[in-house]
Design a protein around this motif. Structure first.
Motif, PDB file in Angstrom:
ATOM      1  N   ALA A 121      43.218  77.510   5.747  1.00 44.09           N
ATOM      2  CA  ALA A 121      42.756  78.472   4.936  1.00 44.09           C
ATOM      3  C   ALA A 121      42.262  77.991   3.633  1.00 44.09           C
ATOM      4  O   ALA A 121      41.117  78.279   3.151  1.00 44.09           O
ATOM      5  CB  ALA A 121      43.929  79.351   4.792  1.00 44.09           C
ATOM      6  N   ALA A 122      42.869  76.816   2.841  1.00 42.24           N
ATOM      7  CA  ALA A 122      42.455  76.263   1.808  1.00 42.24           C
ATOM      8  C   ALA A 122      40.976  75.597   1.892  1.00 42.24           C
ATOM      9  O   ALA A 122      40.043  75.784   1.134  1.00 42.24           O
ATOM     10  CB  ALA A 122      43.402  75.436   1.288  1.00 42.24           C
ATOM     11  N   VAL A 123      40.790  74.887   2.966  1.00 40.39           N
ATOM     12  CA  VAL A 123      39.706  74.407   3.377  1.00 40.39           C
ATOM     13  C   VAL A 123      38.501  75.578   3.335  1.00 40.39           C
ATOM     14  O   VAL A 123      37.159  75.398   2.921  1.00 40.39           O
ATOM     15  CB  VAL A 123      39.407  73.441   4.518  1.00 40.39           C
TER      16      VAL A 123
ATOM     17  N   GLY B  23      38.417  70.622  17.327  1.00 42.98           N
ATOM     18  CA  GLY B  23      38.448  69.086  17.049  1.00 42.98           C
ATOM     19  C   GLY B  23      37.135  68.449  17.102  1.00 42.98           C
ATOM     20  O   GLY B  23      36.934  67.434  16.936  1.00 42.98           O
ATOM     21  N   GLY B  24      36.054  69.439  16.979  1.00 40.97           N
ATOM     22  CA  GLY B  24      34.767  68.897  16.899  1.00 40.97           C
ATOM     23  C   GLY B  24      34.312  68.913  15.606  1.00 40.97           C
ATOM     24  O   GLY B  24      34.996  69.093  14.556  1.00 40.97           O
TER      25      GLY B  24
ATOM     26  N   ASP C 217      24.089  71.724   4.039  1.00 38.99           N
ATOM     27  CA  ASP C 217      23.973  70.316   4.650  1.00 38.99           C
ATOM     28  C   ASP C 217      24.863  69.413   3.988  1.00 38.99           C
ATOM     29  O   ASP C 217      25.858  68.510   4.363  1.00 38.99           O
ATOM     30  CB  ASP C 217      22.553  69.569   4.525  1.00 38.99           C
ATOM     31  N   HIS C 218      25.072  69.383   2.607  1.00 36.53           N
ATOM     32  CA  HIS C 218      25.981  68.766   1.959  1.00 36.53           C
ATOM     33  C   HIS C 218      27.371  69.044   2.363  1.00 36.53           C
ATOM     34  O   HIS C 218      28.160  68.210   2.470  1.00 36.53           O
ATOM     35  CB  HIS C 218      25.772  68.923   0.364  1.00 36.53           C
ATOM     36  N   ILE C 219      27.745  70.302   2.264  1.00 38.18           N
ATOM     37  CA  ILE C 219      28.929  70.645   2.618  1.00 38.18           C
ATOM     38  C   ILE C 219      29.450  70.108   3.956  1.00 38.18           C
ATOM     39  O   ILE C 219      30.746  69.638   4.401  1.00 38.18           O
ATOM     40  CB  ILE C 219      29.188  72.314   2.684  1.00 38.18           C
ATOM     41  N   VAL C 220      28.443  70.468   4.989  1.00 35.06           N
ATOM     42  CA  VAL C 220      28.864  69.788   6.329  1.00 35.06           C
ATOM     43  C   VAL C 220      29.138  68.251   6.376  1.00 35.06           C
ATOM     44  O   VAL C 220      30.097  67.877   7.086  1.00 35.06           O
ATOM     45  CB  VAL C 220      27.450  70.189   7.321  1.00 35.06           C
TER      46      VAL C 220
ATOM     47  N   ARG D  35      35.143  63.414   5.728  1.00 34.44           N
ATOM     48  CA  ARG D  35      36.519  63.814   5.267  1.00 34.44           C
ATOM     49  C   ARG D  35      37.506  63.790   6.574  1.00 34.44           C
ATOM     50  O   ARG D  35      38.562  63.703   6.472  1.00 34.44           O
ATOM     51  CB  ARG D  35      36.857  64.812   4.219  1.00 34.44           C
ATOM     52  N   GLY D  36      36.753  63.955   7.829  1.00 35.93           N
ATOM     53  CA  GLY D  36      37.719  64.093   8.814  1.00 35.93           C
ATOM     54  C   GLY D  36      38.458  65.408   8.972  1.00 35.93           C
ATOM     55  O   GLY D  36      39.117  65.661   9.941  1.00 35.93           O
TER      56      GLY D  36
END
Length: 339
Positions: free
Chosen positions: A211-213, A244-245, A228-231, A237-238
């Motif tokens: 939820a924080a993310v 899990g994708g 795109d920068h966020i993705v 950052r993993g």
């Protein structure tokens, strides 16, 4: 249509005798051999809609019953076709082994088919008509209870009745499921298949670390940061999706526009209820997000540089081909990011 030389057209008079009754039903007449008889070859088809569903007879059990049926007939088993986890009612679901079976039936590579019951063969009457056309040459069609002589009007009627009953059963089940999902949504309950990002498997309890993310994503988009920068940042950052994708622009957008984030429950695109407890983001913030995405220009016109972008699909993975290279996407095998 010419029959396969090893599996000739069925001559029921030769098999049953001159009176059409009795005789050896394990043998069929071969016109290419001057009327000599050969052993009848029958393929087997088995299917289950859902893997691990104990309410359905397993494909192994179906095949065993069909093999016994072939033995009772005195015939030989040709090929065994199995479609596991494949719906016979949904027209969007492709059944590879069913298609292979039909090809063998239509080309005369087998003398017929044995199924545990007709609902395993199909739940769509239009597919039954395809078998009826193939059976004009005299195919043998058996289930665990009897035989369908598709060369006669009565046999075709009995066969069609079975498929119509199977289709009706599926239609009723679909209606009940849709009604149940709508009622659950109105009560604020979840209808998810996979665990929603930001929530526990029950779809109601917030998983705080995710939820924080999610709140971070919302803040960054509302402040004008490029998606795109966020993705790229999330993937580096993993941080993975709930399955899990890796993240993409589309999966990010779908997550941010999800009514569940604001404590709302939607059904088929319509908000029909509210979830219990505190939402991950407030309704005003969610509405700002939806307005932001709605105001954006949709797509770009085709250009000479990227002709057919988004209109053609990869023949291997069926993904829409685009002409907008992005650094975070995997390159082609030679290292290039464009063609």
């Amino acid at each position: 249509m010419a029959a396969h030389p090893c599996v000739p057209d069925v001559d029921r008079r030769a098999a049953d005798g001159p009176d059409g009754a009795g005789g050896d039903q394990s043998r069929i007449s071969d016109p290419s051999a001057g009327g000599a008889t050969v052993t009848l070859i029958l393929d087997i088809y088995a299917r289950v809609s859902r893997l691990g569903d104990d309410r359905q007879r397993s494909t192994t059990g179906q095949v065993e019953d069909c093999e016994a049926r072939v033995g009772e007939r005195g015939a030989e088993v040709g090929e065994v076709h199995i479609d596991s986890g494949r719906s016979a009612w949904n027209p969007r679901v492709r059944r590879p082994d069913w298609e292979r079976l039909m090809t063998r039936l239509e080309t005369g590579a087998t003398g017929g088919v044995v199924v545990f019951d007709m609902a395993r063969f199909s739940r769509r009457p239009i597919e039954g008509e395809r078998l009826i056309l193939a059976a004009e040459r005299g195919l043998v069609v058996l289930d665990s209870e009897g035989e369908y002589d598709l060369t006669t009007a009565n046999g075709r009627k009995a066969f069609r009745d079975q498929l119509n009953a199977a289709a009706y059963e599926s239609d009723r089940l679909s209606t009940r499921i849709k009604r149940g999902k709508r009622l659950k949504a109105r009560r604020g309950e979840s209808n998810h298949t996979h665990r929603p990002f930001g929530f526990e498997p029950d779809g109601l309890t917030v998983r705080e670390e995710e939820a924080a993310v999610l709140r971070e994503m919302v803040r960054r988009v509302l402040t004008g940061e490029n998606q795109d920068h966020i993705v790229i940042d999330l993937n580096q950052r993993g941080v993975t999706t709930s399955t899990g994708g890796e993240w993409s622009r589309e999966s990010l957008k779908q997550l941010l526009l999800r009514p569940r984030n604001a404590g709302r429950v939607d059904h088929l695109g319509e908000v029909v209820g509210e979830m219990p407890g505190e939402p991950i983001i407030d309704v005003d913030t969610w509405e700002r997000l939806t307005a932001l995405f709605a105001a954006r220009r949709r797509g770009r016109p085709n250009s000479e540089t990227y002709l057919c972008s988004g209109l053609v699909f990869c023949g291997y993975c069926h993904t829409a081909l685009t002409g907008r290279p992005r650094k975070y996407l995997r390159p082609y095998p030679d290292g290039e990011v464009r063609r």
